[in-house]
Each structure stands twice: as structure tokens, then as C-alpha cells.
Design a protein around this motif. Structure first.
Motif, PDB file in Angstrom:
ATOM      1  N   UNK A  51      36.486  24.009  35.346  1.00  0.00           N
ATOM      2  CA  UNK A  51      37.316  24.848  36.546  1.00  0.00           C
ATOM      3  C   UNK A  51      36.271  25.532  36.630  1.00  0.00           C
ATOM      4  N   UNK A  52      36.227  26.015  38.549  1.00  0.00           N
ATOM      5  CA  UNK A  52      35.430  27.041  38.391  1.00  0.00           C
ATOM      6  C   UNK A  52      36.318  27.659  39.270  1.00  0.00           C
ATOM      7  N   UNK A  53      35.906  29.383  38.213  1.00  0.00           N
ATOM      8  CA  UNK A  53      36.421  30.308  38.498  1.00  0.00           C
ATOM      9  C   UNK A  53      35.718  31.016  39.487  1.00  0.00           C
ATOM     10  N   UNK A  54      34.753  30.870  40.278  1.00  0.00           N
ATOM     11  CA  UNK A  54      33.543  31.788  40.953  1.00  0.00           C
ATOM     12  C   UNK A  54      33.689  31.806  41.989  1.00  0.00           C
ATOM     13  N   UNK A  55      35.192  31.885  42.930  1.00  0.00           N
ATOM     14  CA  UNK A  55      36.241  32.468  43.951  1.00  0.00           C
ATOM     15  C   UNK A  55      36.446  33.313  43.375  1.00  0.00           C
ATOM     16  N   UNK A  56      36.798  34.323  42.745  1.00  0.00           N
ATOM     17  CA  UNK A  56      37.438  34.592  41.662  1.00  0.00           C
ATOM     18  C   UNK A  56      37.299  35.528  41.717  1.00  0.00           C
ATOM     19  N   UNK A  57      37.827  37.526  42.331  1.00  0.00           N
ATOM     20  CA  UNK A  57      37.752  38.538  42.609  1.00  0.00           C
ATOM     21  C   UNK A  57      37.352  39.357  41.564  1.00  0.00           C
ATOM     22  N   UNK A  58      35.871  38.756  40.465  1.00  0.00           N
ATOM     23  CA  UNK A  58      35.486  39.044  39.363  1.00  0.00           C
ATOM     24  C   UNK A  58      34.034  38.773  39.075  1.00  0.00           C
ATOM     25  N   UNK A  59      33.990  40.170  37.771  1.00  0.00           N
ATOM     26  CA  UNK A  59      31.992  39.851  38.106  1.00  0.00           C
ATOM     27  C   UNK A  59      32.226  40.000  36.269  1.00  0.00           C
ATOM     28  N   UNK A  60      30.785  39.996  36.220  1.00  0.00           N
ATOM     29  CA  UNK A  60      30.089  39.535  34.144  1.00  0.00           C
ATOM     30  C   UNK A  60      30.994  41.405  33.620  1.00  0.00           C
ATOM     31  N   UNK A  61      31.495  42.683  34.515  1.00  0.00           N
ATOM     32  CA  UNK A  61      31.778  43.378  33.470  1.00  0.00           C
ATOM     33  C   UNK A  61      33.317  43.752  34.034  1.00  0.00           C
ATOM     34  N   UNK A  62      34.128  43.148  34.599  1.00  0.00           N
ATOM     35  CA  UNK A  62      35.507  42.579  35.077  1.00  0.00           C
ATOM     36  C   UNK A  62      35.973  41.969  33.752  1.00  0.00           C
ATOM     37  N   UNK A  63      35.381  40.420  33.804  1.00  0.00           N
ATOM     38  CA  UNK A  63      35.504  39.433  32.526  1.00  0.00           C
ATOM     39  C   UNK A  63      35.496  40.074  31.046  1.00  0.00           C
ATOM     40  N   UNK A  64      34.522  40.604  30.905  1.00  0.00           N
ATOM     41  CA  UNK A  64      33.878  41.592  29.421  1.00  0.00           C
ATOM     42  C   UNK A  64      35.807  42.806  29.265  1.00  0.00           C
ATOM     43  N   UNK A  65      36.341  43.523  30.007  1.00  0.00           N
ATOM     44  CA  UNK A  65      37.416  44.434  30.490  1.00  0.00           C
ATOM     45  C   UNK A  65      38.283  43.221  29.655  1.00  0.00           C
ATOM     46  N   UNK A  66      38.311  42.403  30.622  1.00  0.00           N
ATOM     47  CA  UNK A  66      39.588  41.734  30.162  1.00  0.00           C
ATOM     48  C   UNK A  66      39.764  41.129  28.706  1.00  0.00           C
ATOM     49  N   UNK A  67      38.137  40.738  28.553  1.00  0.00           N
ATOM     50  CA  UNK A  67      38.289  39.833  27.387  1.00  0.00           C
ATOM     51  C   UNK A  67      38.920  41.024  25.994  1.00  0.00           C
TER      52      UNK A  67
END
Length: 534
Positions: A51-67
Motif C-alpha cells: 500500500x502506498x499511503x503517501x498521497x494521503x493528507x497525513x504527516x507523522x504527527x497525524x498518524x501518531x495522533x490517530x494511533x
């Protein structure tokens, strides 16, 4: 088990603050320009699927908050309880164990029962494949008893028995079954009636129509030409069916293609390939069960769904498989996701103050490009797109496959990059307008860009990779549903219309409109004489 609902956690509030401060204005083009390693960081390997998730509207901080949100909602504990057989379907008091259907012998709950039915079903499938007298198989079912097999068969056409043709009848509309029967010979046809209870209105109406046709054509051996995937052996026997394969109340219809509902799949691709389909799904089950959340693909996709639905306010998602064999996948996913997560109350029956399931829709590429992609690129709504590509085709037409892959990559690139008005003005327009000024025409040819997409890549479309792909979607749906605090495994919304139809059916014959609302009564009056030729 009880767990916090997503909007009642500090993690939700942290995500909201992050969205207002940074997420709302996130720009993909800038993200790629400032992070050379974005593709590598947001590429996720799972069994059979990259899966290429790189074209989604997230950065490392967003992902950490979602996790953090996932952990605040006890996602891991809830997942483990479901896989262990806890009564996850709380409104019906049932376990949710479709994963047990693809576990290797001796490894999953109810293993002896599961593999007993599986062995019997696959043995029967092999007998039908070897029976040169049967040339047509007609599956009669609806919902999960239809969509799963109907989606899998074209996807695995490379592996299908060349001496058999498969047909699907689901709609109670007689225009569905009539053209199917028109092209058949009764002595060459096997009918499979797929209904857990053997009472599903549409399925049983079509089953009786098929049997009537079979008998009218001179058929006498109903038991040989009809089989059933059902737990109601007595009702099947009364119908004239002696070959039945059962399944269990912990198998939901939209999760049932791995069970006896998969009989037409097994007949088409054979026992070994059907076991490979199960093995691919089981590999994704193990990934979902054991991979760290940071690299757990079903979890990450489910978290993106929450991010887009509840923070960005995106109300739909388009699925664009760039493989003709996956032409029925969007329809299959419509049921899987919208029937699972199209809920407005939580597990405690409390109304939800936020959106749940997005609308899921799509068509195969490149057909969709010439139909609805205009709206994806320039419409007023932002619609995340899921591209599915297959690296190696099952045919030798390499020039066609190169064009297909190029289109897939180009569409996701175009959604992200867009085109500014200045860029449009600098280009020579394909056609010149005699009524619009050049700067006005340039605005018509402007693309906003920054529109998110995910690309799922398979090396080949095989039983194993298809099994993994379907299981990926199943667990993704569970993830978002768990965070929303809903029951993803009941479908009460399907029942009301069924009950009302049962009341209206005799009224259509009698013309009795007493007690009906004005609209329904008026429409019934307009339908008077429906059974007479116009």
C-alpha cells in the motif's frame, strides 16, 4: 467488552486541535517537496498487498495522533476478543468468526466443524468439475450469498474451469432469471440455492421459479441438479434438495464467501485454489492480529477513514480497480462497508453525533475515467480515491497492460498535483474557444489538486492475493467501526423494508389500501392491473 467511544477520549480532542491547526491546510505537494523519504515512510507491506499511503493528507504527527486514538479506544483488546470468539455482535448475542473459516486445520475456533464442512464441500465441487454432463452452474442468492461469489469468479477467471459457465440470479425481478434460463438446457445445469435459513424471500422465489422451469423442461432428478448452502436441511429436503452444506450463526452474510456460500467459487477454481484463497485471507488475518499498529495495514486504512470522515468531512470514497477482473469489487465493498458501518447509534443505543460509513462507490479503470473522474478532479467535493493495480497480467497483451498501469499512476498523480491557472494559461489549449477570453478558458482548465488517494498494489491477481485483499477490507471496516463504537455485524436497517413488503404483497393482489399512507395508497392505485399485459 466495553471501551471508550472515540469522541469521548482526550485523543479525539487532540486530533481535533491538530486538524484545526495543521490538518485542514495540509498540502501534499509541499509534503513531497520537503520530505524525500515520504514514499518509503508511508509505504506499507502486508501479505500479498503493498500500500502506498503517501498521497494521503497525513504527516507523522497525524498518524501518531490517530494511533493514540486507536489505543484510547482499546482497539487491540477489542480485536483480540473478536478473534477469540467473544460475542462481538452484541445486538444478536453472537460471536464474529469468519476468520475461523480460513484458519488451518486445528488452529481456529470450531476447527473440526469448519473443516468437516469444507472437506465435504470441496469433494462435491471436484465431483461436479469432473462431471462432463454439467456445463452450467446457476447460483441463486442475494446480498452476501450473491455478491461474494459473483465478485470472486471474474477476478479468478485465469484459474476457472473452462468447461463450465457460471450464472448469478439475485434480484426478485423476473427480468433477472428469465434471460439466464433462456440460454440453458436442464440436463446440463446445476442450481445452487444459497440461503442460510432457506426462507430468504427473493432467493426462494427465484429457487421455485428455477425448479418450475426445470420440471417444465422435462427434468426429473431434482436432487441431482439442485444443491443448497443452508442450515435448514429440512426445508431444503422438502424442496427436493438432498445435497446441502451448512454454516453457522457466527458467519455474517457479507463475510460468508469463505463458507459454504463459496461453493460456486470452489466449483469454478477447484479445491486447491479455494484453499489458496482461504490461505491468503488467513495470512492477512495474522497480519491484522499481530503486526504493530504503526505497520498494520487494515488498522492504518481504518484510521484514515476516521480522519477523512470525521475531521475533513469527506462523505464518500471511490474505489477504482485497474483490473477488469475486479469489476464487481466496488459493489462487493458497498455491502461490506455500508451494511456494516451504516449505523447511527453506538453499542449502547445512544445517537452518534458524528458521521459513520462513507458512501463507497466506483468502477474499474479506465472506464471510470470516462465516466465520473471529471468530478474527482474538478468537482466541489473532495473524494478520496482507492486505486488497485496488479503488476503482472494474466494475458500476453503487454502493450495494453502498460497503458492500463500508466493511466492508474497518472490519475493518482493528477489528483495530487492538479494544475494552476497560470499553468493552464501557459499551455496551448486542445481546442480554442471563440467566445471565451484566454484567461477565462484557463480557469476552466484549472485543477485544484491536493486530492488524496491510496494505491494498493498486487504482484498478481491469484487466489491467495485476492483472499488477502478481501480480508484487508474486512478488517479495515472493523477498525473504523470499533473506533466509532458501533456494531459492525448486524443489519437491522435491512429488515424494516422486508417486513413492510410482506404486508404489501397481498395488497397488490387485493387492492386493499386501508391504513396506508397517502403516497403508498396512491402508488398502489396507479399500479392496479400490473399483472395484465399493457
Amino acid at each position: 467488552m466495553t471501551a471508550p467511544r472515540c469522541d469521548r477520549t482526550p485523543a479525539w480532542q487532540a486530533l481535533r486541535a491538530h486538524y484545526e491547526a495543521q490538518g485542514r491546510a495540509f498540502d501534499l505537494r509541499q509534503a513531497f517537496a520537503t520530505d524525500r523519504g515520504r514514499f518509503q515512510a508511508l509505504g506499507v507491506e502486508a501479505p500479498e498487498v503493498f500500500a502506498d499511503l503517501s498521497k494521503n493528507l497525513v504527516d507523522a504527527n497525524t498518524l501518531q495522533l490517530l494511533l493514540a486514538l486507536a489505543r484510547a479506544c482499546d482497539l487491540e483488546a477489542r480485536r483480540d476478543a473478536m478473534l477469540a470468539g467473544a460475542p462481538t455482535n452484541t445486538t444478536e448475542g453472537r460471536a464474529v468468526l469468519h476468520t475461523a473459516l480460513r484458519a488451518p486445520r486445528g488452529q481456529g475456533p470450531h476447527s473440526d466443524e469448519v473443516h468437516g464442512v469444507l472437506d465435504a464441500m470441496l469433494a462435491y465441487a471436484e465431483r461436479i468439475r469432473a462431471d462432463g454432463r454439467i456445463r452450467h452452474v446457476v447460483n441463486i442468492g442475494i446480498g452476501g450469498s450473491d455478491l461474494g461469489p459473483q465478485m470472486v469468479l471474474p477476478a479468478l477467471d485465469e484459474f476457472a474451469h473452462r468447461g463450465l459457465s457460471f450464472h448469478f440470479v439475485s434480484n426478485v425481478d423476473g427480468h433477472d432469471i428469465t434471460p439466464v434460463l433462456r440460454g440453458l438446457k436442464h440436463e446440463e445445469t446445476l442450481f445452487i440455492v444459497a440461503s442460510k435459513t432457506f426462507t430468504t424471500q427473493e432467493t426462494m422465489a427465484n429457487a421455485h421459479a428455477a425448479r418450475d422451469w426445470f420440471l417444465a423442461q422435462g427434468g426429473t432428478d431434482t436432487a441431482r441438479h439442485f444443491a443448497a448452502s443452508t442450515t435448514n436441511v429440512e426445508a431444503a429436503a422438502a424442496f427436493g434438495i438432498t445435497t446441502t452444506f451448512g454454516f453457522w450463526d457466527w458467519v455474517g452474510g457479507r463475510y460468508s464467501l469463505w463458507s459454504a456460500i463459496g461453493l460456486p467459487i470452489a466449483i469454478a477454481i477447484g479445491a486447491d485454489n479455494f484453499r489458496a484463497l482461504l490461505a491468503g485471507a488467513h495470512a492477512m488475518d495474522r497480519h491484522f492480529a499481530s503486526a504493530p499498529l504503526e505497520r498494520n495495514l487494515p488498522v492504518l486504512l481504518g484510521l484514515l477513514d476516521v480522519w477523512y470522515r470525521n475531521f475533513h468531512g469527506f462523505t464518500s470514497r471511490s474505489v477504482a480497480p485497474y483490473h477488469q477482473g475486479l469489476k464487481r469489487l466496488p459493489a462487493y465493498l458497498q455491502q461490506l462497508e455500508m451494511e456494516s458501518n451504516g449505523k447511527c447509534v453506538d453499542l449502547n443505543g445512544e445517537p452518534l453525533p458524528f458521521g459513520t460509513s462513507p458512501v463507497v462507490w466506483g468502477e474499474p479503470g479506465t472506464n471510470g475515467q470516462h465516466a465520473y473522474f471529471q468530478m474527482l478532479h474538478q468537482g466541489t467535493d473532495v473524494i478520496p480515491v482507492e486505486f488497485i493495480a496488479v503488476k503482472c497480467p494474466a494475458h500476453g497483451l503487454h502493450d495494453l497492460h502498460a497503458k492500463l498501469l500508466a493511466n492508474c499512476l497518472a490519475q493518482s498523480q493528477a489528483l495530487m498535483l492538479g494544475k494552476t491557472t497560470a499553468q493552464a494559461a501557459a499551455e496551448k489549449a486542445p481546442t480554442a474557444s471563440k467566445t471565451l477570453a484566454p484567461e477565462t478558458l484557463a480557469r476552466h482548465r484549472t485543477f485544484p489538486g491536493n486530492r488524496p488517494s491510496t494505491t494498493l498494489l498486487l504482484d498478481r491477481l491469484t487466489p491467495a492475493s485476492l483472499g488477502a485483499l478481501i480480508a484487508l477490507y474486512e478488517h479495515r471496516v472493523y477498525t473504523s467501526g470499533a473506533l466509532w463504537g458501533i456494531n459492525s455485524f448486524d443489519q437491522w436497517g435491512v429488515e424494516l423494508g422486508k417486513a413492510l413488503a410482506g404486508d404489501l404483497l397481498p395488497r397488490l393482489a387485493s387492492g386493499d389500501t386501508r391504513g396506508l399512507d397517502g403516497s403508498t395508497a396512491g402508488l398502489m392505485a396507479r399500479l392496479e392491473g400490473w399483472h395484465r399485459p399493457a
